[in-house]
Enzyme design. Structure first.
Site, PDB file in Angstrom:
ATOM      1  N   ASN A 293      -0.497   4.750  12.461  1.00 50.79           N
ATOM      2  CA  ASN A 293      -0.333   4.225  11.624  1.00 50.79           C
ATOM      3  C   ASN A 293       1.145   4.327  10.264  1.00 50.79           C
ATOM      4  OD1 ASN A 293      -0.295   2.039   9.231  1.00 50.79           O
ATOM      5  ND2 ASN A 293      -2.223   2.535   8.250  1.00 50.79           N
TER       6      ASN A 293
ATOM      7  N   LYS B  95       2.493   2.574   8.670  1.00 47.97           N
ATOM      8  CA  LYS B  95       2.606   2.118   6.516  1.00 47.97           C
ATOM      9  C   LYS B  95       3.908   1.021   7.106  1.00 47.97           C
ATOM     10  CE  LYS B  95      -0.305   5.117   5.748  1.00 47.97           C
ATOM     11  NZ  LYS B  95      -1.048   6.298   4.698  1.00 47.97           N
TER      12      LYS B  95
ATOM     13  N   HIS C  64      -7.101  -0.636   5.610  1.00 43.30           N
ATOM     14  CA  HIS C  64      -6.981  -0.300   5.398  1.00 43.30           C
ATOM     15  C   HIS C  64      -7.176  -0.044   3.742  1.00 43.30           C
ATOM     16  CE1 HIS C  64      -4.464   4.038   4.701  1.00 43.30           C
ATOM     17  NE2 HIS C  64      -4.466   4.283   5.757  1.00 43.30           N
TER      18      HIS C  64
ATOM     19  N   GLU D 119      -5.483   0.972   1.573  1.00 45.10           N
ATOM     20  CA  GLU D 119      -4.106   1.214   0.750  1.00 45.10           C
ATOM     21  C   GLU D 119      -4.205  -0.784  -0.134  1.00 45.10           C
ATOM     22  OE1 GLU D 119      -1.626   2.999   3.053  1.00 45.10           O
ATOM     23  OE2 GLU D 119      -2.202   4.673   2.194  1.00 45.10           O
TER      24      GLU D 119
ATOM     25  N   GLU E 271     -10.991   6.933   6.725  1.00 47.26           N
ATOM     26  CA  GLU E 271     -10.666   8.079   5.535  1.00 47.26           C
ATOM     27  C   GLU E 271     -10.521   8.663   4.873  1.00 47.26           C
ATOM     28  OE1 GLU E 271      -6.204   6.616   8.364  1.00 47.26           O
ATOM     29  OE2 GLU E 271      -6.956   4.918   6.424  1.00 47.26           O
TER      30      GLU E 271
ATOM     31  N   GLY F 100      -2.629  11.037   2.603  1.00 46.36           N
ATOM     32  CA  GLY F 100      -0.977  11.074   1.364  1.00 46.36           C
ATOM     33  C   GLY F 100      -0.645  12.057   1.222  1.00 46.36           C
TER      34      GLY F 100
ATOM     35  N   SER G 276      -3.968  12.866   6.283  1.00 50.71           N
ATOM     36  CA  SER G 276      -3.523  14.349   5.928  1.00 50.71           C
ATOM     37  C   SER G 276      -4.076  15.260   7.587  1.00 50.71           C
ATOM     38  CB  SER G 276      -3.532  15.266   4.798  1.00 50.71           C
ATOM     39  OG  SER G 276      -3.177  14.526   4.147  1.00 50.71           O
TER      40      SER G 276
ATOM     41  N   GLY H 190      -1.140   9.109   9.886  1.00 46.73           N
ATOM     42  CA  GLY H 190      -0.346   8.477   8.613  1.00 46.73           C
ATOM     43  C   GLY H 190       1.286   8.719   9.118  1.00 46.73           C
TER      44      GLY H 190
HETATM   45  P1  13P Z   1      -1.781   9.790   6.379  1.00 47.52           P
HETATM   46  O1  13P Z   1      -2.069  11.260   7.619  1.00 47.52           O
HETATM   47  O2  13P Z   1      -0.096  10.171   5.804  1.00 47.52           O
HETATM   48  O3  13P Z   1      -2.738  10.835   5.275  1.00 47.52           O
HETATM   49  O4  13P Z   1      -2.422   8.913   6.282  1.00 47.52           O
HETATM   50  C1  13P Z   1      -3.854   8.935   7.098  1.00 47.52           C
HETATM   51  C2  13P Z   1      -3.727   7.275   7.045  1.00 47.52           C
HETATM   52  O5  13P Z   1      -3.668   6.387   5.241  1.00 47.52           O
HETATM   53  C3  13P Z   1      -4.017   6.639   8.218  1.00 47.52           C
HETATM   54  O6  13P Z   1      -4.213   5.209   8.290  1.00 47.52           O
END
Ligand code: 13P
Length: 250
Positions: free
Chosen positions: A9, A11, A95, A97, A167, A173, A213, A234
């Site tokens: 992803n 983002k 997601h 976010e 997640e 992140g 992560s 991510g």
């Molecule tokens: P990270 O791998 O950066 O923690 O993000 C995970 C994520 O939100 C994937 O959709």
């Protein structure tokens, strides 16, 4: 049997030129290794058509969102038919976010899931609790509600097209991964929730990815768990070597 999947992803990262270059790198790397899982990259809308032109069949392509309407006066939105017309086959929906910053609710998500399925896009449907919910020991209930409210209007046939991604928001992140045991415990819970509604066959056939992560250094331990069927990645999906390190964990 369910598939093992590693999905990136991206983002809101990379310009079009940087994105095409990264997709080409991943595509080339995959030709060398013959992965033991499906590999997908989910990229910004602006990149979809160009990336679709430079990747091979072995690399799946997805969007990171789609609109909750088919077409019409919704300035700035991108519909599921538009995403499908680029050649993309997947779409991340729900997601954290988007739930957190763009107010996505279960009702909006039900519309998005329906439109994705109508347009032959496979939803990668995200669920996960925030830290306060885990600390209050509500994480199992929260995740169950997200699944029930967002997806349980689907028929068994429709549900079997969904990929789930657990997640935990506190792990996204932050560099703070759920332990493999924490992931397994939640993934097994999710599979039970699915089995109660749709039966064991559907539950056993559903791919449940872990996200938060995930890195080359922890992917192997996470993916070794029986109910963890891969990862939604991510930060580590933005570097070809890191992403391939995770793909190669299978
Ligand atoms: P990270 O791998 O950066 O923690 O993000 C995970 C994520 O939100 C994937 O959709």
């Amino acid at each position: 049997m369910r598939k093992n999947i590693v999905a990136g992803n991206w983002k809101m990262n990379t310009t079009l030129q940087e994105g095409v270059k990264l997709a080409e790198e991943v595509n080339n790397a995959l030709k060398e290794v013959k992965p033991n899982c499906d590999v997908i990259i989910c990229v910004p809308f602006t990149h979809l058509a160009s990336i679709n032109n430079v990747i091979s069949k072995g690399l799946g392509l997805g969007a990171e969102n789609c609109a909750d309407h088919k077409s019409g006066a919704y300035t700035g939105e991108v519909s599921a038919p538009m995403v499908a017309s680029t050649g993309a086959k997947y779409v991340i929906l729900g997601h954290s976010e988007r739930r957190q910053y763009y107010g996505e609710t279960a009702a909006t998500l039900r519309e998005k899931v329906a439109l994705a399925l109508e347009n032959d896009l496979t939803p990668i449907f995200c669920i996960g609790e925030v830290l306060e919910e885990r600390e209050a020991d509500k994480h199992f209930d929260v995740v169950k509600s997200q699944i029930v409210d967002g997806l349980f209007n689907l028929s068994a046939e429709e549900f079997s097209k969904i990929i789930l991604a657990y997640e935990p928001v506190w792990a996204i992140g932050t560099g703070k991964t759920a332990t493999a045991d924490q992931a397994e415990e939640m993934h097994a819970h999710i599979r039970n929730v699915i089995a109660e509604k749709y039966g064991q066959d559907v539950a056993q056939g559903t791919s449940i990815l872990y996200g938060g992560s995930c890195k080359p250094s922890n992917a192997k331990e996470l993916f070794a768990k029986p109910d963890v069927d891969g990862g939604l990645i991510g930060g580590a999906s933005l570097k070809c070597a890191d992403f391939m390190g995770i793909v190669n964990a299978f």
